[in-house]
Design a protein around this motif. Structure first.
Motif, PDB file in Angstrom:
ATOM      1  N   GLY A 125       0.900  -1.248   0.042  1.00 16.15           N
ATOM      2  CA  GLY A 125       0.024  -0.207   0.030  1.00 16.15           C
ATOM      3  C   GLY A 125       0.847   1.195  -0.001  1.00 16.15           C
ATOM      4  O   GLY A 125       0.523   2.268  -0.739  1.00 16.15           O
ATOM      5  N   GLU A 126       1.902   1.196   0.607  1.00 12.95           N
ATOM      6  CA  GLU A 126       2.757   2.346   0.720  1.00 12.95           C
ATOM      7  C   GLU A 126       3.602   2.646  -0.423  1.00 12.95           C
ATOM      8  O   GLU A 126       3.826   3.797  -1.017  1.00 12.95           O
TER       9      GLU A 126
ATOM     10  N   GLU B 256       1.142  -9.780   3.520  1.00  4.23           N
ATOM     11  CA  GLU B 256      -0.102  -8.937   3.329  1.00  4.23           C
ATOM     12  C   GLU B 256      -1.079  -9.346   2.281  1.00  4.23           C
ATOM     13  O   GLU B 256      -2.301  -8.909   2.578  1.00  4.23           O
TER      14      GLU B 256
ATOM     15  N   GLY C 191      -7.041  -0.414  -4.048  1.00  8.08           N
ATOM     16  CA  GLY C 191      -6.228  -0.867  -3.044  1.00  8.08           C
ATOM     17  C   GLY C 191      -7.314  -1.545  -2.103  1.00  8.08           C
ATOM     18  O   GLY C 191      -6.712  -2.816  -1.571  1.00  8.08           O
ATOM     19  N   ARG C 192      -8.580  -1.022  -1.850  1.00  8.63           N
ATOM     20  CA  ARG C 192      -9.546  -1.655  -0.958  1.00  8.63           C
ATOM     21  C   ARG C 192      -9.936  -2.996  -1.649  1.00  8.63           C
ATOM     22  O   ARG C 192     -10.180  -4.103  -0.869  1.00  8.63           O
TER      23      ARG C 192
ATOM     24  N   GLN D   9      -7.211  -5.741  -1.347  1.00  7.28           N
ATOM     25  CA  GLN D   9      -7.153  -6.304  -0.099  1.00  7.28           C
ATOM     26  C   GLN D   9      -8.569  -7.084   0.393  1.00  7.28           C
ATOM     27  O   GLN D   9      -8.401  -8.134   1.174  1.00  7.28           O
TER      28      GLN D   9
ATOM     29  N   ARG E  22      -2.800  -3.279  10.249  1.00  5.21           N
ATOM     30  CA  ARG E  22      -3.521  -2.082  10.101  1.00  5.21           C
ATOM     31  C   ARG E  22      -4.188  -1.664  11.373  1.00  5.21           C
ATOM     32  O   ARG E  22      -3.962  -0.222  11.702  1.00  5.21           O
TER      33      ARG E  22
END
Length: 224
Positions: free
Chosen positions: A87-88, A157, A199-200, A203, A215
């Motif tokens: 994510g970063e 992750e 991103g969501r 995930q 998180r």
């Protein structure tokens, strides 16, 4: 005795010409600027531009090589940083793109800002010069994005079932489509919303419980 210029030392005038021409190219495209426009912006003559670059094809070849090298450096820097989470890495790349956008746009403007997107539009004019450049960038994108997804799997992750090739391909194609989206919307906010949603989705599809715990642990407490 005539002094000989060291080829390892950049010629300041030549580099200035390239910098101005690069900005004009991004904003206007291949057919939207001339040696005369570059000369006027710098305060020199067209003959001086020809002295340094010969013709526009030669100038474009050097500009394109610079665009490719810069794009590859940015992709590698953001997507192969093993100290950053998946994510970063994505957030860092999007922030980098925003800086590019804001460099060429004041609030509400709809100017072109991506050299690579401009090359795609100019494929009919530039032919193999642009096509080969875009292929080179795509290969680096594919390699680095696959590494980033693989790193996320190894770090826990993302789950082992994450389809590495498919996720990398979707990311590459979506990242490549950002510039036209900002022209449609007149700003960069929609791009940030798009990748927050992506991103969501990634995930939700392949994230692990361990990721969720990390998180939650990273979220600052609201209790006093």
């Amino acid at each position: 005795m005539t002094a000989t210029r060291d080829p390892a030392v950049p010629d300041a005038t030549r580099e200035r010409i390239k910098a101005i021409a690069a900005d004009l190219y991004v904003l206007r495209g291949h057919d939207g600027f001339s040696f005369g426009d570059v000369a006027d912006a710098i305060g020199t003559t067209r003959a001086n531009i020809h002295h340094h670059f010969g013709n526009k094809r030669q100038l474009m070849a050097e500009l394109i090589e610079g665009f490719v090298a810069d794009a590859q450096d940015r992709i590698i820097r953001h997507w192969t940083n093993r100290d950053a989470s998946f994510g970063e890495r994505l957030a860092g790349h999007i922030e980098d793109m925003r800086r590019f956008h804001d460099r060429f746009n004041k609030p509400g403007e709809r100017n072109a800002w991506s050299p690579l997107s401009r090359l795609r539009l100019d494929l009919p004019a530039l032919g193999d010069l642009a096509a080969h450049a875009l292929e080179r960038v795509d290969r680096v994108y594919d390699s680095c994005l696959r590494q980033a997804v693989g790193d996320a799997i190894r770090a826990g992750e993302l789950g082992d079932a994450t389809p590495v090739e498919e996720v990398a391909r979707v990311l590459r194609l979506t990242l490549s489509a950002c510039a036209p989206l900002t022209l449609d919307r007149g700003g960069f906010d929609e791009v940030e919303r798009l990748f927050a949603a992506m991103g969501r989705l990634i995930q939700a599809a392949w994230g692990t419980k361990a990721t969720g715990k990390r998180r939650a642990a990273a979220k600052p407490s609201r209790r006093r």
